[in-house]
Scaffold this motif. Structure first.
Motif, short mmCIF file in Angstrom:
data_model
loop_
_atom_site.label_atom_id
_atom_site.label_comp_id
_atom_site.label_asym_id
_atom_site.label_seq_id
_atom_site.Cartn_x
_atom_site.Cartn_y
_atom_site.Cartn_z
N ILE A 48 0.84 -1.20 0.00
CA ILE A 48 0.00 0.00 0.00
C ILE A 48 0.87 1.24 0.00
CG2 ILE A 48 -1.66 1.30 1.37
CD1 ILE A 48 -2.83 -1.42 2.25
N PHE A 49 1.94 1.24 0.81
CA PHE A 49 2.85 2.38 0.83
C PHE A 49 3.53 2.58 -0.52
CE2 PHE A 49 3.46 1.92 5.67
CZ PHE A 49 2.41 2.80 5.91
N LEU A 50 3.94 1.49 -1.16
CA LEU A 50 4.55 1.60 -2.49
C LEU A 50 3.55 2.14 -3.51
CD1 LEU A 50 6.73 -1.62 -2.78
CD2 LEU A 50 7.50 0.76 -2.73
N PHE A 51 2.32 1.69 -3.44
CA PHE A 51 1.28 2.16 -4.35
C PHE A 51 1.06 3.66 -4.17
CE2 PHE A 51 -3.22 2.98 -5.27
CZ PHE A 51 -3.30 2.51 -6.56
N ILE A 52 0.95 4.09 -2.92
CA ILE A 52 0.74 5.52 -2.63
C ILE A 52 1.96 6.33 -3.07
CG2 ILE A 52 0.45 7.19 -0.77
CD1 ILE A 52 -1.30 5.09 0.64
N LEU A 53 3.15 5.82 -2.79
CA LEU A 53 4.37 6.52 -3.18
C LEU A 53 4.48 6.67 -4.69
CD1 LEU A 53 7.09 7.71 -2.18
CD2 LEU A 53 8.05 5.43 -2.51
N PHE A 54 4.11 5.63 -5.42
CA PHE A 54 4.13 5.69 -6.88
C PHE A 54 3.21 6.79 -7.40
CE2 PHE A 54 2.04 4.39 -10.84
CZ PHE A 54 3.13 4.42 -11.70
N TRP A 55 1.97 6.84 -6.91
CA TRP A 55 1.03 7.83 -7.42
C TRP A 55 1.37 9.24 -6.96
CZ3 TRP A 55 -1.24 7.03 -11.65
CH2 TRP A 55 -1.63 5.75 -12.01
N VAL A 56 1.95 9.37 -5.78
CA VAL A 56 2.41 10.70 -5.34
C VAL A 56 3.53 11.18 -6.26
CG1 VAL A 56 3.66 11.87 -3.49
CG2 VAL A 56 1.65 10.53 -2.97
N ALA A 57 4.43 10.29 -6.65
CA ALA A 57 5.51 10.66 -7.55
C ALA A 57 4.97 11.04 -8.92
CB ALA A 57 6.51 9.51 -7.68
N LEU B 118 1.92 12.17 -9.68
CA LEU B 118 1.20 13.43 -9.58
C LEU B 118 2.13 14.62 -9.39
CD1 LEU B 118 -1.88 12.40 -7.44
CD2 LEU B 118 -1.84 13.01 -9.85
N SER B 119 3.17 14.45 -8.58
CA SER B 119 4.09 15.57 -8.36
C SER B 119 4.88 15.90 -9.62
CB SER B 119 5.02 15.27 -7.20
OG SER B 119 5.81 14.15 -7.48
N ILE C 208 5.59 19.56 -14.26
CA ILE C 208 5.58 19.81 -15.71
C ILE C 208 4.54 20.86 -16.04
CG2 ILE C 208 5.01 18.76 -17.94
CD1 ILE C 208 6.30 16.18 -16.88
N TRP C 209 3.36 20.79 -15.42
CA TRP C 209 2.33 21.80 -15.66
C TRP C 209 2.79 23.17 -15.19
CZ3 TRP C 209 -0.21 24.48 -11.69
CH2 TRP C 209 -1.21 25.33 -12.12
N TRP C 210 3.46 23.22 -14.05
CA TRP C 210 3.90 24.50 -13.49
C TRP C 210 4.93 25.16 -14.41
CZ3 TRP C 210 1.85 26.94 -9.37
CH2 TRP C 210 2.52 28.04 -8.90
N VAL C 211 5.81 24.35 -15.01
CA VAL C 211 6.83 24.91 -15.90
C VAL C 211 6.20 25.40 -17.19
CG1 VAL C 211 8.84 24.29 -17.31
CG2 VAL C 211 8.73 23.59 -14.93
N LYS C 212 5.21 24.71 -17.71
CA LYS C 212 4.65 25.04 -19.01
C LYS C 212 3.45 25.95 -18.97
CE LYS C 212 6.31 21.07 -21.51
NZ LYS C 212 7.25 21.80 -22.32
N LYS C 213 2.99 26.36 -17.79
CA LYS C 213 1.79 27.19 -17.73
C LYS C 213 2.09 28.60 -18.23
CE LYS C 213 1.84 29.03 -13.08
NZ LYS C 213 1.10 29.19 -11.85
N VAL C 214 1.08 29.26 -18.72
CA VAL C 214 1.22 30.60 -19.28
C VAL C 214 1.02 31.62 -18.17
CG1 VAL C 214 0.31 32.22 -20.97
CG2 VAL C 214 0.38 29.78 -21.49
#
Length: 52
Positions: free
Chosen positions: A10-19, A21-22, A27-33
């Protein structure tokens, strides 16, 4: 591969999705207008000729 307890999976699953999403947020923060006055001064803003 060593066997992991269910809690560790469960911790690995959560860690994967946190990675995932982050990284996508970074990427969104760098490319936003950025809509700031300094950037909009570079572009010529034409007057609106429509009467509405």
């Amino acid at each position: 591969m060593p066997q992991l307890s269910p809690l560790n999976w469960i911790f690995l699953f959560i860690l994967f999705w946190v990675a995932v999403l982050s990284i996508s947020v970074m990427i969104w923060w760098v490319k936003k207008v950025y809509f700031s006055p300094e950037i909009s001064k570079r572009f010529e803003i034409k007057e609106n000729k429509w009467n509405w």
